[in-house]
Enzyme design. Structure first.
Site, short mmCIF file in Angstrom:
data_model
loop_
_atom_site.label_atom_id
_atom_site.label_comp_id
_atom_site.label_asym_id
_atom_site.label_seq_id
_atom_site.Cartn_x
_atom_site.Cartn_y
_atom_site.Cartn_z
N GLY A 53 125.77 -0.43 -58.26
CA GLY A 53 124.89 -1.52 -58.64
C GLY A 53 123.74 -1.73 -57.67
O GLY A 53 122.60 -2.00 -58.07
N THR A 54 124.03 -1.61 -56.39
CA THR A 54 122.99 -1.82 -55.38
C THR A 54 121.88 -0.79 -55.55
O THR A 54 120.68 -1.12 -55.51
CB THR A 54 123.60 -1.76 -53.96
N ASN B 216 127.21 -13.52 -59.51
CA ASN B 216 128.46 -13.01 -58.96
C ASN B 216 129.21 -14.09 -58.20
O ASN B 216 130.40 -14.04 -58.03
CB ASN B 216 128.18 -11.82 -58.02
N GLN C 297 127.97 -8.15 -63.08
CA GLN C 297 129.12 -9.04 -63.30
C GLN C 297 129.46 -9.23 -64.78
O GLN C 297 130.50 -9.80 -65.10
CB GLN C 297 128.85 -10.42 -62.66
N SER D 249 127.57 -1.39 -62.63
CA SER D 249 128.45 -0.83 -61.60
C SER D 249 129.83 -0.62 -62.22
O SER D 249 130.34 -1.51 -62.91
CB SER D 249 128.54 -1.81 -60.44
N ALA D 250 130.43 0.54 -61.98
CA ALA D 250 131.70 0.87 -62.64
C ALA D 250 132.90 0.10 -62.09
O ALA D 250 133.80 -0.26 -62.83
CB ALA D 250 131.97 2.37 -62.52
N THR E 177 123.43 16.19 -57.02
CA THR E 177 124.49 16.69 -57.89
C THR E 177 125.29 15.49 -58.40
O THR E 177 125.64 14.60 -57.64
CB THR E 177 125.41 17.65 -57.11
N CYS F 286 130.16 -9.80 -50.17
CA CYS F 286 129.16 -9.20 -49.30
C CYS F 286 128.77 -10.13 -48.17
O CYS F 286 128.25 -9.69 -47.16
CB CYS F 286 127.91 -8.85 -50.09
#
Lengths: 130, 388
Positions: B71-72, B151, B179, B199-200, B237, B325
């Site tokens: 995400g960042t 978040n 989120q 973001s996963a 890659t 964070c």
């Protein structure tokens, strides 16, 4: 799995979990009040002095784990010490007695030192007036 | 003691089905997707399949998805990418004062490079007013970035309304949907966004993989140079196992969303109600209704957040103060300060975020344990006396 790396030492957690000398003191001989809400730590430290010796100390603290543990530790360290000896309790000694503090929390030990100094100054200025 | 994990907004465990889908891509199907021989083409196929699954979750076309490291990176890519590609058109960016640091710090970086950034205020619930966006737009505005949901406080922002305003103004519109993805409906056309960060690991996928949705014809400079991957927009890659895991997580999220929303909303409201009943001088932060189904953020007056977190940890309950964070930072939450909180109130916030494995029993345990912890900490708080 690798071993976890706790934020705080066992000693810090022990004092945080079972803090010594919590509370206000009736008729203290000196009160120290330091910190501010912006940084998130406020300490109030009370001392009782008899014949130049600190016979009791209590505290109230709003703050993180390190702030509570350093408050607890400094009140333990000051008991039984003369005023001259008490003035020599430095932040480093408080942090060392707790088995160290994470770098970002070192200011908590400065706050404990300042709270004690402020309580002693309060005591000295009061006793001068008497 | 059984661990109770209530910090799903920080990260989620990877679902066993996802791990299973990934495993073969570490060992057997390890080929480089850029290689021409068959075992390279096999992994290329897996990456494209995953891309299709992520695209389907947000109503996008496959070619509009660029995989990133998370995400960042997606936030950095979107903001710097648009800013640098459109310098000739303008140098003004509009965002909110409660964004994730990945957005705020990126904007600050651009401020040092000649860009002008407007950080819009929010109301007491953390909502951005679309009218404020309208007012802030100038002829130089090239990008608007407002998060889909916070978040920290869980407030869901009026993205679709802002999307219309952005479109009329001809500015690109980015939203950080980290989120919300997989938790509430996210449709890039309904929201009217040009860029959307994902973001996963917030939806039971692996860490280290995310994506940026880039609407067709959006001008932005590549994030990394040095290869043909991701249509030259993000060289490197591909993280094949991670991307496969992300795709699987996205695929599994869709059919479960409605049921999970209902279940979590019930648990969330039980927790909110219980906390308000059992601990006095406690307030819910964020909007009571326009809120993520899994977020509970409360301010407990006269006690500090970290000391509550540590005490809960001793009871095997994992929660956070504000966002994960910021847990090593001493600053009070920028989100709560923007909502008009005093610093000491902002220091006393706790965030619970619920998820797939949260049970009613977990909520009861928190409600049994936290009042005791707060009472213990308040007994040592010098703030309480002065407020009596």
């Amino acid at each position: 799995m690798t071993k976890t790396q706790p934020l705080y030492s066992e000693k810090v957690m022990e004092h945080f979990n079972n803090p010594r000398n919590v509370g206000e003191m009736g008729n203290p001989d000196g009160i120290g009040h330091v910190g501010n809400p912006v940084c998130g730590d406020i300490m109030e430290l009370y001392i009782k002095v008899n014949n130049g010796t600190t016979v009791d100390s209590k505290f109230k603290t709003f703050g993180c784990g390190a702030a509570i543990a350093t408050s607890s530790m400094v009140t333990e360290m000051v008991k039984g010490k003369s005023i001259e000896e008490a003035l020599k309790i430095l932040k480093r000694a408080v942090a060392e007695a707790l088995g160290g503090l994470p770098p970002i929390k070192m200011h908590c030990s400065s706050l404990a030192e300042e709270a004690l100094k402020s309580a002693i100054e309060d005591y000295l200025s009061k006793s001068k007036g008497e | 003691m059984r661990r109770i994990y209530l910090d799903y907004a920080a990260t989620t465990p990877t679902r066993p089905e996802v791990v299973k889908a990934m495993l073969g891509y570490f060992t057997d199907a390890f080929g480089n997707p850029s290689s021409l021989y068959s075992c390279g083409q096999e992994t290329k196929g897996a990456v494209e399949e995953a891309r299709g699954k992520v695209a389907a979750l947000i109503g996008a076309r496959d070619e509009e998805i660029v995989f990133t490291s998370g995400g960042t990176e997606a936030d950095n890519f979107a903001i710097k990418g648009v800013a640098f590609a459109n310098e000739s058109k303008g140098n003004h960016i509009i965002t909110s004062s409660i964004e994730h640091h990945a957005v705020i710090e990126t904007c600050k970086f651009l401020e040092g490079r000649g860009f002008i950034v407007t950080y819009l205020p929010v109301d007491k619930y953390g909502l951005v007013d679309p009218d404020d966006i309208k007012q802030a737009i100038t002829g130089k505005t090239v990008l608007i970035s407002v998060m889909h949901a916070s978040n920290e406080i869980g407030t869901i922002e009026p993205i679709a309304e802002i999307g219309k305003i952005a479109r009329e103004a001809g500015a690109y519109f980015h939203t950080d949907a980290v989120q919300t993805l997989g938790h509430i409906p996210v449709d890039v056309n309904e929201l009217g966004v040009d860029l959307l960060s994902m973001s996963a690991h917030k939806l039971y996928g692996p860490k280290g993989v995310g994506a940026l949705y880039i609407r067709k014809c959006t001008g932005l400079v590549p994030f990394m140079h040095g290869g043909e991957q991701e249509r030259r927009r993000r060289a490197s890659t591909e993280n094949v196992p991670g991307i496969v895991g992300f795709g699987t997580a996205a695929e599994l999220a869709q059919p479960e969303m409605d049921g999970e929303t209902e279940r979590l909303t019930y648990l969330r409201d039980q927790l909110i109600k219980g906390l308000m009943e059992r601990i006095d001088h406690t307030h819910l932060n964020g909007h009571p209704l326009k809120r993520l189904p899994n977020n509970v953020n409360v301010s407990v007056n006269y006690v500090e957040g970290e000391s509550m977190v540590l005490n809960l940890d001793l009871e095997s309950i994992c929660v956070s103060t504000g966002s994960a964070c910021s847990s090593s930072s001493l600053e009070p939450s920028h989100v709560l300060l923007a909502m008009g909180f005093s610093p000491e109130q902002a220091h006393g916030s706790l965030r619970f975020s619920l998820g797939k494995w949260t049970t009613e029993e977990d909520i009861s345990r928190v409600l049994e344990v936290l009042p005791r912890i707060v009472a213990k900490l308040r007994a040592m708080s010098p703030l309480l006396k002065s407020h009596r």
